[in-house]
Design a protein around this motif. Structure first.
Motif, PDB file in Angstrom:
ATOM      1  N   GLY A 203      11.393  -2.833   5.524  1.00  0.00           N
ATOM      2  CA  GLY A 203      11.071  -3.726   4.407  1.00  0.00           C
ATOM      3  C   GLY A 203      10.341  -3.026   3.280  1.00  0.00           C
ATOM      4  O   GLY A 203      10.904  -2.779   2.222  1.00  0.00           O
ATOM      5  N   ASP A 204       9.096  -2.655   3.517  1.00  0.00           N
ATOM      6  CA  ASP A 204       8.272  -2.166   2.410  1.00  0.00           C
ATOM      7  C   ASP A 204       8.468  -0.701   2.043  1.00  0.00           C
ATOM      8  O   ASP A 204       8.302  -0.321   0.891  1.00  0.00           O
ATOM      9  CB  ASP A 204       6.789  -2.392   2.728  1.00  0.00           C
ATOM     10  CG  ASP A 204       6.373  -3.823   2.423  1.00  0.00           C
ATOM     11  OD1 ASP A 204       7.119  -4.507   1.695  1.00  0.00           O
ATOM     12  OD2 ASP A 204       5.312  -4.249   2.905  1.00  0.00           O
ATOM     13  N   THR A 205       8.803   0.130   3.003  1.00  0.00           N
ATOM     14  CA  THR A 205       8.966   1.553   2.696  1.00  0.00           C
ATOM     15  C   THR A 205      10.054   1.755   1.655  1.00  0.00           C
ATOM     16  O   THR A 205       9.881   2.532   0.705  1.00  0.00           O
ATOM     17  CB  THR A 205       9.327   2.342   3.970  1.00  0.00           C
ATOM     18  OG1 THR A 205       8.282   2.163   4.911  1.00  0.00           O
ATOM     19  CG2 THR A 205       9.491   3.812   3.682  1.00  0.00           C
ATOM     20  N   GLY A 206      11.169   1.070   1.828  1.00  0.00           N
ATOM     21  CA  GLY A 206      12.316   1.263   0.942  1.00  0.00           C
ATOM     22  C   GLY A 206      11.949   1.050  -0.516  1.00  0.00           C
ATOM     23  O   GLY A 206      12.239   1.898  -1.368  1.00  0.00           O
ATOM     24  N   GLY A 207      11.309  -0.061  -0.816  1.00  0.00           N
ATOM     25  CA  GLY A 207      10.951  -0.369  -2.193  1.00  0.00           C
ATOM     26  C   GLY A 207       9.985   0.654  -2.767  1.00  0.00           C
ATOM     27  O   GLY A 207      10.147   1.117  -3.905  1.00  0.00           O
ATOM     28  N   ALA A 208       8.978   1.015  -1.974  1.00  0.00           N
ATOM     29  CA  ALA A 208       7.968   1.963  -2.461  1.00  0.00           C
ATOM     30  C   ALA A 208       8.590   3.328  -2.725  1.00  0.00           C
ATOM     31  O   ALA A 208       8.304   3.981  -3.729  1.00  0.00           O
ATOM     32  CB  ALA A 208       6.820   2.081  -1.457  1.00  0.00           C
ATOM     33  N   VAL A 209       9.472   3.757  -1.824  1.00  0.00           N
ATOM     34  CA  VAL A 209      10.119   5.056  -1.989  1.00  0.00           C
ATOM     35  C   VAL A 209      11.084   5.009  -3.175  1.00  0.00           C
ATOM     36  O   VAL A 209      11.124   5.924  -4.001  1.00  0.00           O
ATOM     37  CB  VAL A 209      10.835   5.467  -0.677  1.00  0.00           C
ATOM     38  CG1 VAL A 209      11.743   6.661  -0.894  1.00  0.00           C
ATOM     39  CG2 VAL A 209       9.800   5.772   0.398  1.00  0.00           C
ATOM     40  N   ALA A 210      11.846   3.917  -3.296  1.00  0.00           N
ATOM     41  CA  ALA A 210      12.785   3.778  -4.414  1.00  0.00           C
ATOM     42  C   ALA A 210      12.033   3.865  -5.738  1.00  0.00           C
ATOM     43  O   ALA A 210      12.394   4.629  -6.635  1.00  0.00           O
ATOM     44  CB  ALA A 210      13.541   2.456  -4.310  1.00  0.00           C
ATOM     45  N   SER A 211      10.976   3.099  -5.864  1.00  0.00           N
ATOM     46  CA  SER A 211      10.211   3.075  -7.108  1.00  0.00           C
ATOM     47  C   SER A 211       9.513   4.409  -7.356  1.00  0.00           C
ATOM     48  O   SER A 211       9.507   4.929  -8.470  1.00  0.00           O
ATOM     49  CB  SER A 211       9.200   1.924  -7.049  1.00  0.00           C
ATOM     50  OG  SER A 211       8.121   2.160  -7.904  1.00  0.00           O
ATOM     51  N   GLY A 212       8.937   4.992  -6.300  1.00  0.00           N
ATOM     52  CA  GLY A 212       8.205   6.244  -6.448  1.00  0.00           C
ATOM     53  C   GLY A 212       9.100   7.394  -6.891  1.00  0.00           C
ATOM     54  O   GLY A 212       8.694   8.243  -7.672  1.00  0.00           O
ATOM     55  N   PHE A 213      10.339   7.419  -6.389  1.00  0.00           N
ATOM     56  CA  PHE A 213      11.241   8.550  -6.649  1.00  0.00           C
ATOM     57  C   PHE A 213      12.210   8.278  -7.784  1.00  0.00           C
ATOM     58  O   PHE A 213      13.010   9.146  -8.123  1.00  0.00           O
ATOM     59  CB  PHE A 213      12.047   8.888  -5.388  1.00  0.00           C
ATOM     60  CG  PHE A 213      11.249   9.644  -4.354  1.00  0.00           C
ATOM     61  CD1 PHE A 213      10.442   8.977  -3.455  1.00  0.00           C
ATOM     62  CD2 PHE A 213      11.291  11.033  -4.292  1.00  0.00           C
ATOM     63  CE1 PHE A 213       9.709   9.671  -2.501  1.00  0.00           C
ATOM     64  CE2 PHE A 213      10.566  11.737  -3.338  1.00  0.00           C
ATOM     65  CZ  PHE A 213       9.769  11.046  -2.442  1.00  0.00           C
ATOM     66  N   TYR A 214      12.160   7.084  -8.343  1.00  0.00           N
ATOM     67  CA  TYR A 214      13.115   6.713  -9.383  1.00  0.00           C
ATOM     68  C   TYR A 214      13.047   7.695 -10.554  1.00  0.00           C
ATOM     69  O   TYR A 214      11.982   7.915 -11.135  1.00  0.00           O
ATOM     70  CB  TYR A 214      12.808   5.298  -9.867  1.00  0.00           C
ATOM     71  CG  TYR A 214      13.753   4.790 -10.933  1.00  0.00           C
ATOM     72  CD1 TYR A 214      15.102   4.610 -10.662  1.00  0.00           C
ATOM     73  CD2 TYR A 214      13.291   4.495 -12.217  1.00  0.00           C
ATOM     74  CE1 TYR A 214      15.969   4.136 -11.627  1.00  0.00           C
ATOM     75  CE2 TYR A 214      14.157   4.025 -13.188  1.00  0.00           C
ATOM     76  CZ  TYR A 214      15.501   3.859 -12.890  1.00  0.00           C
ATOM     77  OH  TYR A 214      16.361   3.399 -13.855  1.00  0.00           O
ATOM     78  N   GLY A 215      14.185   8.313 -10.838  1.00  0.00           N
ATOM     79  CA  GLY A 215      14.241   9.228 -11.980  1.00  0.00           C
ATOM     80  C   GLY A 215      13.631  10.601 -11.741  1.00  0.00           C
ATOM     81  O   GLY A 215      13.592  11.409 -12.667  1.00  0.00           O
ATOM     82  N   VAL A 216      13.142  10.893 -10.512  1.00  0.00           N
ATOM     83  CA  VAL A 216      12.586  12.239 -10.249  1.00  0.00           C
ATOM     84  C   VAL A 216      13.730  13.246 -10.201  1.00  0.00           C
ATOM     85  O   VAL A 216      14.703  13.066  -9.466  1.00  0.00           O
ATOM     86  CB  VAL A 216      11.784  12.274  -8.920  1.00  0.00           C
ATOM     87  CG1 VAL A 216      11.348  13.706  -8.595  1.00  0.00           C
ATOM     88  CG2 VAL A 216      10.559  11.382  -9.020  1.00  0.00           C
TER      89      VAL A 216
ATOM     90  N   PHE B 192       0.826  -1.223   0.000  1.00  0.00           N
ATOM     91  CA  PHE B 192       0.000   0.000   0.000  1.00  0.00           C
ATOM     92  C   PHE B 192       0.854   1.265   0.000  1.00  0.00           C
ATOM     93  O   PHE B 192       0.381   2.334  -0.371  1.00  0.00           O
ATOM     94  CB  PHE B 192      -0.942   0.006   1.215  1.00  0.00           C
ATOM     95  CG  PHE B 192      -0.288   0.412   2.509  1.00  0.00           C
ATOM     96  CD1 PHE B 192      -0.265   1.738   2.913  1.00  0.00           C
ATOM     97  CD2 PHE B 192       0.329  -0.530   3.330  1.00  0.00           C
ATOM     98  CE1 PHE B 192       0.349   2.121   4.100  1.00  0.00           C
ATOM     99  CE2 PHE B 192       0.945  -0.165   4.511  1.00  0.00           C
ATOM    100  CZ  PHE B 192       0.964   1.165   4.893  1.00  0.00           C
ATOM    101  N   LYS B 193       2.112   1.127   0.437  1.00  0.00           N
ATOM    102  CA  LYS B 193       2.964   2.313   0.538  1.00  0.00           C
ATOM    103  C   LYS B 193       3.226   2.969  -0.816  1.00  0.00           C
ATOM    104  O   LYS B 193       3.672   4.105  -0.875  1.00  0.00           O
ATOM    105  CB  LYS B 193       4.272   1.962   1.231  1.00  0.00           C
ATOM    106  CG  LYS B 193       4.071   1.600   2.697  1.00  0.00           C
ATOM    107  CD  LYS B 193       5.386   1.437   3.417  1.00  0.00           C
ATOM    108  CE  LYS B 193       5.187   1.234   4.909  1.00  0.00           C
ATOM    109  NZ  LYS B 193       4.723  -0.142   5.232  1.00  0.00           N
ATOM    110  N   ASP B 194       2.950   2.251  -1.902  1.00  0.00           N
ATOM    111  CA  ASP B 194       3.102   2.847  -3.229  1.00  0.00           C
ATOM    112  C   ASP B 194       2.268   4.115  -3.369  1.00  0.00           C
ATOM    113  O   ASP B 194       2.707   5.072  -4.009  1.00  0.00           O
ATOM    114  CB  ASP B 194       2.648   1.849  -4.317  1.00  0.00           C
ATOM    115  CG  ASP B 194       3.738   0.825  -4.637  1.00  0.00           C
ATOM    116  OD1 ASP B 194       4.933   1.178  -4.561  1.00  0.00           O
ATOM    117  OD2 ASP B 194       3.389  -0.319  -4.974  1.00  0.00           O
TER     118      ASP B 194
END
Ligand code: PLP
Length: 432
Positions: free
Chosen positions: A139-152, A106-108
């Motif tokens: 665990g989950d925050t890292g992936g969601a933040v990485a994906s969300g901010f990727y390339g910003v 859900f963190k996405d």
């Protein structure tokens, strides 16, 4: 819209500044200074609105004039590019599946919204200063933040995670992207990661060298968009005479606190239920009236291994620090790993439903609350895809889980992380 600090010792700021700062200068969490109920007509006709329109109507008062309406609508559209299915588990019990986004949790929703807001603000600057998002993850925050901010543009992300304490998929999600995403593998626990991050925010040597912000749920841009799916659920299930109950498996209590904000906006929710693992700080508080944060205990629902829930102070604010009012609105129960495993097993064998350990706790808590209560309709939040927790799900169940395509490709990618064990190493990393 202005935000004040819950420590009451810092100036009020606009949405933009609250997002960029993360935490107020007095270390308090930001909270909106005014909350307006949505008009009755919105609820009467919600079934005619698409999710993007609903989300836009819900969030706009919290953003105010800092992002013009067309841009805000575009942000919301990009954030909500996936589904929020509601699955009937048994009579009067539904699962709200929040794991259909890119990192399967859900963190996405919050991470993607926050990333786009920061990207928007940076794009408006004539000489933008790079912002570094510093975040600790269990665990989950890292992936969601990485994906969300990727390339910003203009944003670097530094993620600290505890070595050996996140699942394989979770580790790959945060160590394989590259570009503006940097992972630090910490020899220690999640609490150690969190402590290092907090220290960095307070470290005067870093001021002026790196503009740091946080992407944990203390940030209003991660917390508030989590209201959206409570409204989507109401839209789909409205029309019943029954009383609505949401059950939210909780760690930092940001997700459930967003639900309570939705209620404040007028969403007809009768009651909230929270399920926790052995980190039962809030259920114990509801029982005894004593609020006793503790060091976290490791469990199989690792994204909820939190001994000092940071958003609890916002919940206190919503209910005017009145425990009786809170008890009228919130019930809390806690479960052992053994009970969680058993629930996953039973959901599978009796209901043909595959839950992850966090969702299973939400289900258990909902069942407990609904016992002997008639005329209720309960929805538990299924907060992550079970594939993220294969190592703690029984072979019988895990063997039938379909591995999503996005996960298959990520597992073949090369992990890139720098190992650290002390705060000094983090500091040097940030300075260089
Ligand atoms: C983060 C997380 C939670 C806890 O959410 P809070 O907002 O911290 O209470 C629950 N389940 C999963 C899968 C998570 O990733």
């Amino acid at each position: 819209m202005d935000y004040f600090s819950l420590h009451h010792n810092a100036p009020e700021v606009s949405f933009k500044e609250a997002v960029i700062r993360g935490l107020a200068p007095d270390k308090g969490l930001y909270f909106p200074s005014e909350i307006s109920t949505l008009p009755q007509s919105f609820f009467d006709t919600i079934e005619n609105l698409d999710n993007i329109t609903i989300a836009f109507e819900v969030i706009k008062q919290f953003v105010g004039s800092d992002i013009p309406e067309t841009d805000l609508k575009q942000i919301v559209r990009e954030v909500l590019s996936f589904d929020f299915p509601i699955v009937e588990i048994e009579k009067n019990i539904y699962a709200l599946e929040l794991y259909h986004g890119p990192t399967l949790a859900f963190k996405d929703v919050g991470a993607r919204f926050m990333a786009r807001c920061l990207g928007y603000f940076n794009g408006k600057e004539t000489s933008p200063e790079n912002v570094t998002v510093l975040v600790a993850t269990s665990g989950d925050t890292g992936g969601a933040v990485a994906s969300g901010f990727y390339g910003v543009k203009g944003v670097d992300v530094v993620i600290l995670y505890p070595s050996g304490k996140v699942s394989d998929i979770q580790e790959k999600q945060l160590t394989t992207l590259g570009k503006n995403i940097f992972a630090l593998e910490v020899d220690g626990t999640f609490d150690d990661c969190q402590t290092m991050v907090k220290k960095a925010f307070l470290d005067k040597d870093l001021f002026g060298k790196r503009k740091l912000t946080s992407a944990n749920s203390i940030n209003v841009a991660r917390w508030l968009p989590q209201m959206f799916y409570y409204f989507f659920t109401y839209k789909k299930l409205k029309g019943t005479e029954k009383k609505f109950v949401f059950s939210v498996p909780s760690g930092n209590f940001g997700n459930i606190c967003a639900g309570m904000m939705a209620q404040k906006l007028g969403l007809p929710v009768h009651h909230f239920v929270t399920g926790t693992n052995a980190n039962a700080i809030v259920p114990n508080y509801l029982k005894t009236g004593d609020y006793n944060p503790k060091p976290s205990i490791a469990t199989i629902s690792n994204a909820m291994d939190v001994g000092a829930p940071s958003n609890f102070i916002r919940i206190q604010q919503l209910y005017a620090n009145d425990i009786e009012r809170l008890r009228d609105n919130l019930s809390g129960y806690s479960y052992t790993d053994e009970q969680t495993r058993l629930a996953m097993q039973q959901l599978f064998s009796e209901k043909k439903y595959i839950a992850d350990p966090h969702g299973a706790i939400g289900y258990l808590a909902l069942k407990e609350y609904l016992k002997g209560r008639e005329n209720y309709l309960g929805v538990f939040l299924e907060t992550a895809h079970p594939v993220k927790f294969l190592d703690v799900i029984s072979k019988e169940v895990s063997s039938v889980i379909e591995i999503p395509g996005a996960v298959k490709t990520i597992l073949d990618k090369e992990k890139k992380a720098e190992k650290i064990s002390t705060y000094l190493q983090l500091k040097n990393y940030l300075i260089n």
